[in-house]
Design an enzyme around this catalytic site. Structure first.
Site, short mmCIF file in Angstrom:
data_model
loop_
_atom_site.label_atom_id
_atom_site.label_comp_id
_atom_site.label_asym_id
_atom_site.label_seq_id
_atom_site.Cartn_x
_atom_site.Cartn_y
_atom_site.Cartn_z
N SER A 266 -49.94 10.96 -69.84
CA SER A 266 -50.64 10.88 -71.12
C SER A 266 -52.12 11.18 -70.93
O SER A 266 -52.46 12.27 -70.46
CB SER A 266 -50.39 9.50 -71.75
OG SER A 266 -50.52 9.54 -73.14
N ASP B 268 -40.45 12.99 -77.41
CA ASP B 268 -41.80 12.43 -77.41
C ASP B 268 -42.49 12.79 -78.73
O ASP B 268 -42.78 13.96 -78.98
CB ASP B 268 -42.59 12.99 -76.23
CG ASP B 268 -43.95 12.33 -76.04
OD1 ASP B 268 -44.42 11.64 -76.96
OD2 ASP B 268 -44.53 12.50 -74.95
N HIS C 104 -41.71 9.39 -74.70
CA HIS C 104 -43.03 9.49 -74.07
C HIS C 104 -43.07 8.83 -72.69
O HIS C 104 -43.89 9.19 -71.85
CB HIS C 104 -44.07 8.84 -74.99
CG HIS C 104 -45.49 9.10 -74.59
ND1 HIS C 104 -46.03 10.36 -74.52
CD2 HIS C 104 -46.49 8.24 -74.25
CE1 HIS C 104 -47.31 10.28 -74.15
NE2 HIS C 104 -47.61 9.01 -73.97
#
Length: 329
Positions: free
Chosen positions: A160, A262, A293
């Site tokens: 991320s 995601d 995710h």
């Protein structure tokens, strides 16, 4: 970004931003496994280590394959927010899954508690460097100094926000062997926030408030105001980080992965990386079916509620990571 974008997840405590109310998301069915299938406990040992320096010395865990080495090594870099070394989200521990899965396959892994996790109450007005970059670079140094690690085969693996910053960290910690970007954002952070609010169908009045705040932020007129509790300086700092440019500068092998389910980092983000790195050799982009995710399998419309359902990182993700890391000289 994980802390900011998963700010809406019921199981995620985010910092520096408070949680906001949200409508109930569509139900998602996660397919948990009873144990991480990629892990063989006898294949590695675990050691407690320290990362960084006072006053922000961080606690960490190093998993080292059984044998004499030298082994390739990985530093795991979290998303935003006060994550522990396992990047725990509710009952899920994706960094623990990845670390133990890779170490079962001959790769040493260092993971550590973030500064915002271990020293959160002591931190005010911190930058992206303070939150992520400085400590990640230090962690690479810790790994390179270990006798059982091959210093020329150390990789930076970010998730991320950590994925966005992984090329920059790798450049600053050079030489490194390459980088892995797990669910890297490819848009300005305020656009990501608004996109998720719209996806979650936040009430129109609340959405309008956020849109107004973002407009002021983008125009440089937010003043002492905040977006999700964070000041303008934090968001502007985040937006200034050009992961694509840093990936070009790195000139080392890069693997980019995203889960097909995601909803936080989407195909739009991946497109910006593909187009920005189209002329760069040694870049591979992979989309993993059914993964969210956190790279955990599930079905149905994805939403934050599924982060509260126990699961493990998909074995095919660990296999792909290991294949990439072990194939680089």
């Amino acid at each position: 970004m994980l802390g900011v974008i998963t700010l809406f997840a019921a199981a995620c405590a985010s910092s520096p931003e408070p949680r906001v109310s949200e409508p109930a998301p569509a139900k998602a069915v996660v397919q948990p496994t009873s144990a991480t299938p990629a892990v063989t406990g006898a294949a590695f040992r675990t050691e407690e280590v320290s990362v960084g320096r006072a006053p922000f010395l961080l606690k960490g865990t190093l998993t080292v394959p059984t044998g004499s080495g030298p082994f390739p090594g990985v530093v795991l870099v979290h998303g935003s927010g006060p994550h522990d070394r396992d990047e725990s989200i509710g009952p899920n521990k994706p960094f623990k899954d990845i670390a133990e899965g890779l170490s079962s396959r001959g790769i040493a892994v260092l993971r550590y508690d973030k500064r915002t996790f271990q020293y959160g109450p002591q931190l005010t007005n911190f930058s992206i460097d303070d939150e992520v970059v400085v400590d990640a670079v230090a962690a690479v140094g810790v790994l390179k100094a270990r006798p059982e690690i091959h210093p020329e085969r150390v990789f930076v693996v970010g998730h991320s926000l950590g994925a966005l910053l992984a090329p920059e960290i790798a450049v600053l910690a050079a030489p490194v062997a390459g980088a892995v970007l797990l669910a890297p954002p490819g848009r300005p952070p305020w656009d990501l926030v608004l996109a998720q609010l719209r996806y979650l169908e936040v009430p129109a009045e609340k959405l309008a408030e956020f849109e107004q705040t973002v407009g002021l932020l983008k125009a440089g007129k937010l003043g002492t105001g905040t977006l999700l509790g964070a000041p303008a300086a934090y968001w502007q700092d985040w937006a200034s980080r050009d992961g694509v440019a840093m990936a070009r500068k790195l000139q080392r092998p890069i693997l980019i992965m995203r889960g097909a389910r995601d909803y936080q980092v989407t195909d739009e983000d991946l497109t910006s990386w593909r187009s920005g790195l189209a002329s760069v050799a040694q870049v591979e982009v992979v989309t993993v079916p059914e993964n969210n995710h956190l790279f955990i399998k599930g079905t149905g419309k994805p939403g934050p509620a599924e982060y509260a359902v126990p699961g493990h990182v998909d074995e095919q993700v660990v296999e792909k990571l290991a294949s990439f890391l072990l194939s680089k000289p």
